[in-house]
Scaffold this motif. Structure first.
Motif, PDB file in Angstrom:
ATOM      1  N   TYR A  73       0.837  -1.204   0.000  1.00 21.91           N
ATOM      2  CA  TYR A  73       0.000   0.000   0.000  1.00 21.91           C
ATOM      3  C   TYR A  73       0.867   1.248   0.000  1.00 21.91           C
ATOM      4  O   TYR A  73       0.653   2.174  -0.787  1.00 21.91           O
ATOM      5  CB  TYR A  73      -0.910  -0.017   1.228  1.00 21.91           C
ATOM      6  N   ALA A  74       1.852   1.297   0.889  1.00 25.13           N
ATOM      7  CA  ALA A  74       2.719   2.473   1.001  1.00 25.13           C
ATOM      8  C   ALA A  74       3.502   2.708  -0.283  1.00 25.13           C
ATOM      9  O   ALA A  74       3.640   3.849  -0.740  1.00 25.13           O
ATOM     10  CB  ALA A  74       3.676   2.302   2.179  1.00 25.13           C
ATOM     11  N   ALA A  75       3.992   1.635  -0.895  1.00 27.77           N
ATOM     12  CA  ALA A  75       4.778   1.777  -2.124  1.00 27.77           C
ATOM     13  C   ALA A  75       3.925   2.324  -3.258  1.00 27.77           C
ATOM     14  O   ALA A  75       4.354   3.218  -4.005  1.00 27.77           O
ATOM     15  CB  ALA A  75       5.374   0.423  -2.512  1.00 27.77           C
ATOM     16  N   LEU A  76       2.710   1.806  -3.397  1.00 27.58           N
ATOM     17  CA  LEU A  76       1.833   2.276  -4.470  1.00 27.58           C
ATOM     18  C   LEU A  76       1.408   3.720  -4.223  1.00 27.58           C
ATOM     19  O   LEU A  76       1.321   4.525  -5.152  1.00 27.58           O
ATOM     20  CB  LEU A  76       0.609   1.369  -4.567  1.00 27.58           C
ATOM     21  N   LYS A  77       1.163   4.047  -2.955  1.00 30.46           N
ATOM     22  CA  LYS A  77       0.771   5.412  -2.622  1.00 30.46           C
ATOM     23  C   LYS A  77       1.880   6.392  -2.965  1.00 30.46           C
ATOM     24  O   LYS A  77       1.632   7.451  -3.563  1.00 30.46           O
ATOM     25  CB  LYS A  77       0.443   5.509  -1.123  1.00 30.46           C
ATOM     26  N   LEU A  78       3.110   6.062  -2.622  1.00 28.96           N
ATOM     27  CA  LEU A  78       4.234   6.948  -2.920  1.00 28.96           C
ATOM     28  C   LEU A  78       4.480   7.062  -4.424  1.00 28.96           C
ATOM     29  O   LEU A  78       4.838   8.128  -4.924  1.00 28.96           O
ATOM     30  CB  LEU A  78       5.493   6.445  -2.212  1.00 28.96           C
ATOM     31  N   ALA A  79       4.265   5.950  -5.147  1.00 31.92           N
ATOM     32  CA  ALA A  79       4.418   5.997  -6.603  1.00 31.92           C
ATOM     33  C   ALA A  79       3.381   6.931  -7.213  1.00 31.92           C
ATOM     34  O   ALA A  79       3.683   7.735  -8.112  1.00 31.92           O
ATOM     35  CB  ALA A  79       4.287   4.594  -7.190  1.00 31.92           C
ATOM     36  N   GLY A  80       2.143   6.837  -6.743  1.00 33.00           N
ATOM     37  CA  GLY A  80       1.094   7.725  -7.233  1.00 33.00           C
ATOM     38  C   GLY A  80       1.361   9.176  -6.896  1.00 33.00           C
ATOM     39  O   GLY A  80       1.144  10.075  -7.712  1.00 33.00           O
ATOM     40  N   ALA A  81       1.851   9.417  -5.676  1.00 36.07           N
ATOM     41  CA  ALA A  81       2.164  10.785  -5.261  1.00 36.07           C
ATOM     42  C   ALA A  81       3.282  11.366  -6.116  1.00 36.07           C
ATOM     43  O   ALA A  81       3.215  12.515  -6.566  1.00 36.07           O
ATOM     44  CB  ALA A  81       2.567  10.797  -3.780  1.00 36.07           C
ATOM     45  N   ALA A  82       4.316  10.560  -6.356  1.00 38.30           N
ATOM     46  CA  ALA A  82       5.439  11.028  -7.169  1.00 38.30           C
ATOM     47  C   ALA A  82       4.990  11.353  -8.593  1.00 38.30           C
ATOM     48  O   ALA A  82       5.444  12.328  -9.197  1.00 38.30           O
ATOM     49  CB  ALA A  82       6.545   9.976  -7.182  1.00 38.30           C
ATOM     50  N   TYR A  83       4.095  10.534  -9.119  1.00 39.41           N
ATOM     51  CA  TYR A  83       3.608  10.759 -10.483  1.00 39.41           C
ATOM     52  C   TYR A  83       2.803  12.056 -10.564  1.00 39.41           C
ATOM     53  O   TYR A  83       2.951  12.832 -11.517  1.00 39.41           O
ATOM     54  CB  TYR A  83       2.753   9.572 -10.919  1.00 39.41           C
ATOM     55  N   LEU A  84       1.970  12.308  -9.579  1.00 36.35           N
ATOM     56  CA  LEU A  84       1.199  13.553  -9.548  1.00 36.35           C
ATOM     57  C   LEU A  84       2.129  14.763  -9.473  1.00 36.35           C
ATOM     58  O   LEU A  84       1.925  15.772 -10.179  1.00 36.35           O
ATOM     59  CB  LEU A  84       0.248  13.550  -8.347  1.00 36.35           C
ATOM     60  N   ILE A  85       3.121  14.684  -8.602  1.00 39.92           N
ATOM     61  CA  ILE A  85       4.062  15.804  -8.446  1.00 39.92           C
ATOM     62  C   ILE A  85       4.823  16.026  -9.754  1.00 39.92           C
ATOM     63  O   ILE A  85       5.048  17.168 -10.175  1.00 39.92           O
ATOM     64  CB  ILE A  85       5.027  15.531  -7.279  1.00 39.92           C
ATOM     65  N   TRP A  86       5.200  14.945 -10.417  1.00 40.01           N
ATOM     66  CA  TRP A  86       5.921  15.050 -11.694  1.00 40.01           C
ATOM     67  C   TRP A  86       5.067  15.726 -12.759  1.00 40.01           C
ATOM     68  O   TRP A  86       5.533  16.609 -13.476  1.00 40.01           O
ATOM     69  CB  TRP A  86       6.341  13.654 -12.138  1.00 40.01           C
ATOM     70  N   LEU A  87       3.788  15.336 -12.829  1.00 40.94           N
ATOM     71  CA  LEU A  87       2.896  15.960 -13.806  1.00 40.94           C
ATOM     72  C   LEU A  87       2.743  17.452 -13.517  1.00 40.94           C
ATOM     73  O   LEU A  87       2.784  18.290 -14.430  1.00 40.94           O
ATOM     74  CB  LEU A  87       1.519  15.282 -13.776  1.00 40.94           C
ATOM     75  N   GLY A  88       2.519  17.789 -12.247  1.00 44.74           N
ATOM     76  CA  GLY A  88       2.370  19.192 -11.877  1.00 44.74           C
ATOM     77  C   GLY A  88       3.618  19.995 -12.163  1.00 44.74           C
ATOM     78  O   GLY A  88       3.547  21.128 -12.642  1.00 44.74           O
ATOM     79  N   ALA A  89       4.795  19.418 -11.884  1.00 47.43           N
ATOM     80  CA  ALA A  89       6.058  20.115 -12.118  1.00 47.43           C
ATOM     81  C   ALA A  89       6.268  20.382 -13.601  1.00 47.43           C
ATOM     82  O   ALA A  89       6.755  21.452 -13.994  1.00 47.43           O
ATOM     83  CB  ALA A  89       7.217  19.296 -11.558  1.00 47.43           C
ATOM     84  N   ARG A  90       5.887  19.428 -14.460  1.00 46.96           N
ATOM     85  CA  ARG A  90       6.030  19.631 -15.901  1.00 46.96           C
ATOM     86  C   ARG A  90       5.193  20.820 -16.373  1.00 46.96           C
ATOM     87  O   ARG A  90       5.615  21.598 -17.223  1.00 46.96           O
ATOM     88  CB  ARG A  90       5.596  18.374 -16.660  1.00 46.96           C
ATOM     89  N   ILE A  91       3.983  20.923 -15.811  1.00 47.49           N
ATOM     90  CA  ILE A  91       3.118  22.043 -16.186  1.00 47.49           C
ATOM     91  C   ILE A  91       3.695  23.357 -15.672  1.00 47.49           C
ATOM     92  O   ILE A  91       3.726  24.366 -16.377  1.00 47.49           O
ATOM     93  CB  ILE A  91       1.689  21.821 -15.647  1.00 47.49           C
ATOM     94  N   LEU A  92       4.180  23.351 -14.429  1.00 50.30           N
ATOM     95  CA  LEU A  92       4.743  24.572 -13.842  1.00 50.30           C
ATOM     96  C   LEU A  92       5.977  25.048 -14.600  1.00 50.30           C
ATOM     97  O   LEU A  92       6.189  26.258 -14.758  1.00 50.30           O
ATOM     98  CB  LEU A  92       5.091  24.339 -12.374  1.00 50.30           C
TER      99      LEU A  92
END
Length: 210
Positions: A73-92
């Motif tokens: 659970y923790a690993a998948l949650k962190l992977a999802g969080a990292a992906y969201l942050i990466w998408l947001g950073a690309r837009i920024l």
């Protein structure tokens, strides 16, 4: 299937969970603000398709793995969080507004926003556990349909209702963006707002303890 009273309760609860502002609605709004209405539609459809992964997981017991193996659970949650942050950073970090398309998103392959959003949904273990906790309350072991089939039917209804809320959010976000749309700085600030929301969602997911 469950009796009428239980189905009515299920419908009310589903509408409440679907239309109360939450991460999925914020995500759909952020993609719309940052990339325009077309990207918002693709994001909503991606979330919808990704949701079926969790419906199937709940129906066939795969979501139980997240309860049995906290590390998964923790690993998948962190992977999802990292992906969201990466998408947001690309837009920024992009230098173009959604009027000219965001490089790597709206200006790339038409299905990219769809697949990114489906991935975001599939990498969210909270959604899997929500289905696992929510659906059993409205199933009937004595019904003619097996439990897994009831899960599939009820889960599909939940996913459709949730997606209808995402569609409404895309329409509202697009309307707000059009009201505030303008050349240069205004469009750029909208793009930054969308990217910031995605980064914030990722940070919130990573830091959540549930």
């Amino acid at each position: 299937m469950p009796d009428a009273d239980l189905l009515i309760a299920f419908g009310i609860a589903t509408l409440l969970f679907g239309y109360i502002p939450g991460p999925a609605l914020l995500y759909a709004a952020a993609r719309t603000i940052a990339g325009g209405k077309r990207e918002g539609w693709r994001a909503a459809m991606g979330l919808h398709v990704g949701g079926y992964v969790h419906v199937l997981a709940a129906a066939f017991g795969l979501a139980l793995l997240f309860e049995a193996v906290p590390t998964l659970y923790a690993a998948l949650k962190l992977a999802g969080a990292a992906y969201l942050i990466w998408l947001g950073a690309r837009i920024l970090l992009s230098r173009e507004s959604h009027n000219g398309a965001v490089p790597g998103d709206a200006s790339g392959p038409k299905g990219r926003a769809f697949w990114q959003s489906a991935t975001v949904e599939m990498l969210n273990p909270k959604t899997a556990l929500f289905y696992l906790a929510f659906l059993p309350q409205f199933t009937d072991p004595a019904a003619s349909l097996p439990i897994w089939a009831q899960f599939l039917i009820l889960g599909t209804i939940v996913n459709v209702v949730f997606s209808s809320a995402d569609v409404l959010c895309v329409l509202l976000a697009d309307r707000v963006a059009r009201w505030t749309q303008g050349p240069g700085k205004a469009a750029r600030w909208l793009q930054r707002l969308g990217g910031s929301i995605l980064v914030g969602l990722g940070v919130n997911l990573a830091l959540s303890k549930s």
